[in-house]
Design a protein around this motif. Structure first.
Motif, PDB file in Angstrom:
ATOM      1  N   SER A 105       0.816  -1.217   0.000  1.00  0.00           N
ATOM      2  CA  SER A 105       0.000   0.000   0.000  1.00  0.00           C
ATOM      3  C   SER A 105       0.848   1.264   0.000  1.00  0.00           C
ATOM      4  N   LEU A 106       2.138   1.167   0.330  1.00  0.00           N
ATOM      5  CA  LEU A 106       3.006   2.346   0.346  1.00  0.00           C
ATOM      6  C   LEU A 106       3.257   2.887  -1.052  1.00  0.00           C
ATOM      7  N   ASN A 107       3.121   2.042  -2.056  1.00  0.00           N
ATOM      8  CA  ASN A 107       3.349   2.477  -3.431  1.00  0.00           C
ATOM      9  C   ASN A 107       2.302   3.511  -3.828  1.00  0.00           C
ATOM     10  N   GLY A 108       2.762   4.673  -4.276  1.00  0.00           N
ATOM     11  CA  GLY A 108       1.850   5.717  -4.700  1.00  0.00           C
ATOM     12  C   GLY A 108       1.535   6.746  -3.637  1.00  0.00           C
ATOM     13  N   ILE A 109       1.989   6.538  -2.391  1.00  0.00           N
ATOM     14  CA  ILE A 109       1.789   7.536  -1.353  1.00  0.00           C
ATOM     15  C   ILE A 109       2.891   8.583  -1.495  1.00  0.00           C
ATOM     16  N   GLU A 110       2.506   9.834  -1.619  1.00  0.00           N
ATOM     17  CA  GLU A 110       3.450  10.899  -1.966  1.00  0.00           C
ATOM     18  C   GLU A 110       4.565  11.046  -0.940  1.00  0.00           C
ATOM     19  N   LEU A 111       4.256  10.914   0.345  1.00  0.00           N
ATOM     20  CA  LEU A 111       5.300  11.049   1.366  1.00  0.00           C
ATOM     21  C   LEU A 111       6.366   9.977   1.189  1.00  0.00           C
ATOM     22  N   CYS A 112       5.950   8.751   0.912  1.00  0.00           N
ATOM     23  CA  CYS A 112       6.926   7.665   0.702  1.00  0.00           C
ATOM     24  C   CYS A 112       7.773   7.933  -0.544  1.00  0.00           C
ATOM     25  N   GLU A 113       7.151   8.458  -1.589  1.00  0.00           N
ATOM     26  CA  GLU A 113       7.913   8.785  -2.800  1.00  0.00           C
ATOM     27  C   GLU A 113       8.927   9.888  -2.523  1.00  0.00           C
ATOM     28  N   ARG A 114       8.519  10.905  -1.739  1.00  0.00           N
ATOM     29  CA  ARG A 114       9.448  11.987  -1.433  1.00  0.00           C
ATOM     30  C   ARG A 114      10.550  11.535  -0.491  1.00  0.00           C
ATOM     31  N   LEU A 115      10.275  10.555   0.382  1.00  0.00           N
ATOM     32  CA  LEU A 115      11.337   9.989   1.221  1.00  0.00           C
ATOM     33  C   LEU A 115      12.378   9.270   0.365  1.00  0.00           C
ATOM     34  N   GLN A 116      11.927   8.595  -0.686  1.00  0.00           N
ATOM     35  CA  GLN A 116      12.867   7.963  -1.610  1.00  0.00           C
ATOM     36  C   GLN A 116      13.682   9.010  -2.362  1.00  0.00           C
ATOM     37  N   LEU A 117      13.051  10.151  -2.663  1.00  0.00           N
ATOM     38  CA  LEU A 117      13.758  11.219  -3.371  1.00  0.00           C
ATOM     39  C   LEU A 117      14.877  11.823  -2.528  1.00  0.00           C
ATOM     40  N   LEU A 118      14.759  11.743  -1.192  1.00  0.00           N
ATOM     41  CA  LEU A 118      15.825  12.234  -0.320  1.00  0.00           C
ATOM     42  C   LEU A 118      17.139  11.493  -0.571  1.00  0.00           C
ATOM     43  N   LEU A 119      17.033  10.217  -0.923  1.00  0.00           N
ATOM     44  CA  LEU A 119      18.217   9.381  -1.111  1.00  0.00           C
ATOM     45  C   LEU A 119      18.630   9.248  -2.573  1.00  0.00           C
ATOM     46  N   MET A 120      17.915   9.923  -3.461  1.00  0.00           N
ATOM     47  CA  MET A 120      18.130   9.764  -4.894  1.00  0.00           C
ATOM     48  C   MET A 120      18.761  11.030  -5.482  1.00  0.00           C
ATOM     49  N   PRO A 121      19.754  10.887  -6.365  1.00  0.00           N
ATOM     50  CA  PRO A 121      20.294  12.080  -7.020  1.00  0.00           C
ATOM     51  C   PRO A 121      19.207  12.787  -7.838  1.00  0.00           C
ATOM     52  N   SER A 122      19.273  14.119  -7.906  1.00  0.00           N
ATOM     53  CA  SER A 122      18.188  14.875  -8.539  1.00  0.00           C
ATOM     54  C   SER A 122      18.033  14.569 -10.028  1.00  0.00           C
ATOM     55  N   LYS A 123      19.084  14.094 -10.683  1.00  0.00           N
ATOM     56  CA  LYS A 123      18.943  13.774 -12.109  1.00  0.00           C
ATOM     57  C   LYS A 123      18.095  12.522 -12.336  1.00  0.00           C
ATOM     58  N   HIS A 124      17.884  11.727 -11.279  1.00  0.00           N
ATOM     59  CA  HIS A 124      17.071  10.514 -11.392  1.00  0.00           C
ATOM     60  C   HIS A 124      15.656  10.709 -10.845  1.00  0.00           C
ATOM     61  N   HIS A 125      15.286  11.947 -10.475  1.00  0.00           N
ATOM     62  CA  HIS A 125      13.952  12.180  -9.936  1.00  0.00           C
ATOM     63  C   HIS A 125      12.896  11.951 -11.015  1.00  0.00           C
ATOM     64  N   PRO A 126      11.763  11.353 -10.649  1.00  0.00           N
ATOM     65  CA  PRO A 126      10.690  11.134 -11.630  1.00  0.00           C
ATOM     66  C   PRO A 126      10.016  12.446 -12.004  1.00  0.00           C
ATOM     67  N   ASP A 127       9.182  12.397 -12.995  1.00  0.00           N
ATOM     68  CA  ASP A 127       8.516  13.588 -13.519  1.00  0.00           C
ATOM     69  C   ASP A 127       7.180  13.800 -12.801  1.00  0.00           C
ATOM     70  N   HIS A 128       7.256  14.288 -11.553  1.00  0.00           N
ATOM     71  CA  HIS A 128       6.056  14.638 -10.792  1.00  0.00           C
ATOM     72  C   HIS A 128       5.948  16.149 -10.739  1.00  0.00           C
ATOM     73  N   ILE A 129       4.739  16.645 -10.498  1.00  0.00           N
ATOM     74  CA  ILE A 129       4.531  18.097 -10.482  1.00  0.00           C
ATOM     75  C   ILE A 129       5.332  18.757  -9.370  1.00  0.00           C
ATOM     76  N   TYR A 130       5.428  18.099  -8.199  1.00  0.00           N
ATOM     77  CA  TYR A 130       6.168  18.701  -7.095  1.00  0.00           C
ATOM     78  C   TYR A 130       7.676  18.638  -7.323  1.00  0.00           C
ATOM     79  N   VAL A 131       8.129  17.789  -8.239  1.00  0.00           N
ATOM     80  CA  VAL A 131       9.549  17.753  -8.582  1.00  0.00           C
ATOM     81  C   VAL A 131       9.863  18.836  -9.607  1.00  0.00           C
ATOM     82  N   ARG A 132       8.951  19.033 -10.554  1.00  0.00           N
ATOM     83  CA  ARG A 132       9.173  20.024 -11.613  1.00  0.00           C
ATOM     84  C   ARG A 132       9.033  21.463 -11.127  1.00  0.00           C
TER      85      ARG A 132
END
Length: 191
Positions: A105-132
């Protein structure tokens, strides 16, 4: 896209009203079954099958029906009658089922996605509105503030002060309305 929105809202109204009436008679409040509900919606979601390599499948539709909700409610009611049978199920099996449902159920929850973004280089960020539309450091600051609030809620819930949990939860609304609007712009908050 959900087309029967008013029916869904009516269901929520009935659940809330019956919970309030139950509390007047000393019965327990109905608890939100978040994991079960999210898993149920995920099971009814139809994803696109033909996607380009590397792209994520898109949601085509959500099959709207109330049969499974009724069946789940009937089975929960039957659990009172078949308690002896349910006691034969090992606890490890139940914990495994609930752990699986929770993790999927964690898949698709925005907070969990943003927690993953904390550990991910910005060039690998997905194309979400809050990333753009939001700078990476500002997005991470918002995520850290959310995690801090979550830790406070968990700490309150797991101590003697757990009776104050609903009030502390309600305090997150003025936090967002008054405090976060001083830190983030209106455009950043909408993303």
């Amino acid at each position: 896209m959900l087309t029967k929105g008013s029916g869904f809202h009516l269901d929520l109204l009935i659940i809330v009203a019956s919970g309030g009436v139950a509390a007047l008679f000393g019965l327990p409040w109905l608890a939100a079954a978040t994991v079960r509900t999210v898993t149920h919606v995920n099971a009814l979601t139809v994803m696109s099958k033909s996607v380009a390599p590397g792209d994520k499948p898109k949601i085509q539709e959500v099959k709207e029906q109330r049969v499974t909700g009724l069946v789940v409610a009937v089975l929960v009611g039957l659990s009172i009658v078949i308690g002896d049978l349910l006691r034969k199920i090992p606890l490890a099996v139940l914990f495994g089922i609930f752990l699986y449902m929770g993790v999927t159920s964690l898949n698709g929850i925005e907070l969990c996605e943003r927690l993953q973004l904390l550990l991910m280089p910005s060039k690998h960020h997905p194309d979400h509105i809050y990333v753009r539309k939001v700078k990476t450091l500002r997005m991470h600051l918002f995520t850290i503030i959310q995690v801090f609030c979550l830790v406070i809620l968990w700490a309150v819930m797991s101590t003697v002060a757990s009776l104050a949990f609903p009030f502390v939860l309600i305090l997150t609304v003025p936090l967002k309305v008054f405090a976060l609007t001083k830190i983030f712009t209106d455009r950043e908050m909408k993303c």
